[in-house]
Design a protein around this motif. Sequence first.
Motif, short mmCIF file in Angstrom:
data_model
loop_
_atom_site.label_atom_id
_atom_site.label_comp_id
_atom_site.label_asym_id
_atom_site.label_seq_id
_atom_site.Cartn_x
_atom_site.Cartn_y
_atom_site.Cartn_z
N VAL A 113 0.85 -1.20 0.00
CA VAL A 113 0.00 0.00 0.00
C VAL A 113 0.88 1.24 0.00
O VAL A 113 0.66 2.19 -0.76
CB VAL A 113 -0.97 0.00 1.20
CG1 VAL A 113 -1.70 1.34 1.32
CG2 VAL A 113 -1.97 -1.14 1.09
N ILE A 114 1.90 1.26 0.85
CA ILE A 114 2.82 2.40 0.94
C ILE A 114 3.52 2.64 -0.40
O ILE A 114 3.58 3.76 -0.89
CB ILE A 114 3.84 2.19 2.06
CG1 ILE A 114 3.13 2.25 3.42
CG2 ILE A 114 4.98 3.23 1.98
CD1 ILE A 114 3.99 1.81 4.60
N LEU A 115 4.04 1.57 -0.99
CA LEU A 115 4.74 1.71 -2.27
C LEU A 115 3.79 2.17 -3.38
O LEU A 115 4.21 2.81 -4.34
CB LEU A 115 5.43 0.40 -2.64
CG LEU A 115 6.58 -0.01 -1.70
CD1 LEU A 115 7.11 -1.38 -2.10
CD2 LEU A 115 7.68 1.03 -1.69
N GLY A 116 2.52 1.84 -3.24
CA GLY A 116 1.53 2.24 -4.23
C GLY A 116 1.31 3.76 -4.26
O GLY A 116 0.83 4.31 -5.26
N PHE A 117 1.69 4.46 -3.20
CA PHE A 117 1.54 5.92 -3.15
C PHE A 117 2.65 6.62 -3.92
O PHE A 117 2.55 7.80 -4.20
CB PHE A 117 1.56 6.43 -1.70
CG PHE A 117 0.34 6.06 -0.90
CD1 PHE A 117 -0.92 6.12 -1.44
CD2 PHE A 117 0.48 5.64 0.41
CE1 PHE A 117 -2.04 5.79 -0.69
CE2 PHE A 117 -0.62 5.32 1.18
CZ PHE A 117 -1.88 5.39 0.61
N GLU A 118 3.74 5.92 -4.21
CA GLU A 118 4.89 6.60 -4.83
C GLU A 118 4.70 6.81 -6.31
O GLU A 118 3.98 6.16 -6.98
CB GLU A 118 6.16 5.79 -4.55
CG GLU A 118 6.46 5.77 -3.09
CD GLU A 118 7.76 5.06 -2.75
OE1 GLU A 118 8.32 4.36 -3.59
OE2 GLU A 118 8.19 5.23 -1.61
#
Length: 118
Positions: A113-118
């Motif tokens: 999920v975090i990496l999806g924000f980048e």
Amino acid sequence: MDKKILIVEDDVVFCKLLTRFLRKNGFEVMDAQSGKDALELVNLNKFELAVLDYRLPDMTGIEILKEVKRKNPKSKIILITRYGDQDVASKAIDSGADAFISKPINPDELLQVILGFE
């Protein structure tokens, strides 16, 4: 990666587990186990991302979310809770959360999920 992440979780063991996991994955991470401590960190730092437990002993994650967004409107917010009902999820999204995850949380899923924000 130089993304600074705030984790707010009152379960100390789980909080430290997430903190260590995200640090191993290249993030700068600060954590707090209460809303009061979280707000102190928010006032002293600029976080690009916050992972907030909804239910804390002294306030809700939504109260912290509002302060994080006030200080840095571009911050991404993930709200987590054991109480994965639709009321909490819609309240979180309406308040500005970018994602909502129900416990138990798999750290690898959180990372995605975090990496999806980048």
